[in-house]
Enzyme design. Structure first.
Site, short mmCIF file in Angstrom:
data_model
loop_
_atom_site.label_atom_id
_atom_site.label_comp_id
_atom_site.label_asym_id
_atom_site.label_seq_id
_atom_site.Cartn_x
_atom_site.Cartn_y
_atom_site.Cartn_z
N ASP A 151 -2.36 -0.51 5.72
CA ASP A 151 -2.67 0.04 7.03
C ASP A 151 -4.26 0.35 7.44
O ASP A 151 -4.64 0.38 8.38
CB ASP A 151 -2.12 1.45 7.31
CG ASP A 151 -2.55 2.43 6.43
OD1 ASP A 151 -2.78 2.37 5.08
OD2 ASP A 151 -3.13 3.51 7.00
N ASP A 186 0.81 -1.08 -0.04
CA ASP A 186 -0.10 -0.10 0.16
C ASP A 186 0.88 1.25 0.01
O ASP A 186 2.12 1.07 0.38
CB ASP A 186 -0.86 -0.08 1.15
CG ASP A 186 -1.86 1.19 1.41
OD1 ASP A 186 -2.28 1.71 0.28
OD2 ASP A 186 -1.73 1.63 2.63
N ASP A 191 -0.41 5.25 1.01
CA ASP A 191 -0.44 6.15 1.90
C ASP A 191 -0.69 5.36 3.48
O ASP A 191 -1.48 4.47 3.51
CB ASP A 191 -1.78 6.91 1.64
CG ASP A 191 -1.71 7.87 0.88
OD1 ASP A 191 -1.27 9.11 0.89
OD2 ASP A 191 -1.84 7.45 -0.67
#
Length: 241
Positions: free
Chosen positions: A190, A19, A21
């Site tokens: 996240d 991922d 961000d």
């Protein structure tokens, strides 16, 4: 029981999905205010070489946006939560512009709300206007229902996107390619949007790594922060040397 730190040997014979961000870069108040450290480009280049090309970024951002932030690095990118990838074209809803107008009406009522237009959807960011959370979610739900799309919640953001793809389906499709045959998928992310990916890599015999605080998750391991992700990826890349 707390999730353990991933072993540094986890990337041996692995296909790595990352991922962007909240995983490789810290989340900023605005999507255009992130900071990409020069060292990150070097780290990704090293991983690309030592994994022999088995590295893919899987982001909620448009793929062109991720590539722009990482320029001049050339790396495989899947954008728009799995809906933008090589050989896959998802049609933009003809009514999306009307939906964007409805979302921008929320922007007009709440200073600090940001409407981020994406190739096939949109996101309402309310990090700078937390009091607008309920109205942002209601507006996104109304537009998604009208357009036959789906709502994807995230960290201080709510998105509308086509209903037939996510990060998990993208990872599964990539793992079916001959170049990744015989490898184990590892996905680091996240947000709630990454849970689809965690579930898929677990089912395929790999592992997910959650970044941030403990929560209910399909991930098998956890790293506490973006800084910890960088440190672990550096150590794991050294094992691959």
């Amino acid at each position: 029981m707390p999730l353990p730190t991933p072993p540094q040997t986890l990337l041996r014979d692995a296909a790595l999905f990352l991922d962007f961000d909240g995983t490789l870069v810290d989340i900023a108040e605005r999507p255009d205010a992130i900071r990409v450290e020069p060292a990150l480009l070097g780290l990704l280049q090293t991983l690309e070489e030592r994994l022999q090309g088995r590295l893919t970024l899987v982001s909620g951002r448009a793929s062109a946006d991720v590539r722009a932030w990482l320029a001049p690095l050339q790396v495989s990118v899947v954008g728009s939560h799995g809906l933008e990838r090589d050989g896959v074209t998802v049609a933009r809803s003809a009514a999306l512009d009307e939906g964007l107008s409805h979302l921008r009406a929320v922007l007009a009522r709440h200073e600090g709300v940001i409407v981020e237009e994406k190739p096939m959807g949109a996101a309402l960011h309310y990090r700078e206007a937390p009091a607008a959370e309920q109205e942002c979610h209601a507006a996104a739900a109304a537009v998604a229902e009208r357009l036959g799309m789906e709502v994807q919640p995230g960290k201080m953001v709510v998105e509308i996107k086509p209903a037939h793809g996510d990060k998990g389906t993208a990872i599964e499709a990539l793992m079916a390619e001959p170049r990744l045959a015989g490898t184990r998928p590892v996905f680091i992310g996240d947000d709630l949007t990454d849970e689809h990916g965690f579930a898929v890599v677990r089912r395929l015999g790999g592992a997910g790594i959650l970044v941030g605080k403990e929560r209910e998750t399909e991930a098998a391991f956890r790293l506490a922060s973006v800084t910890e992700v960088h440190r672990w990826l550096t150590q794991a890349s050294e094992v691959l040397a």
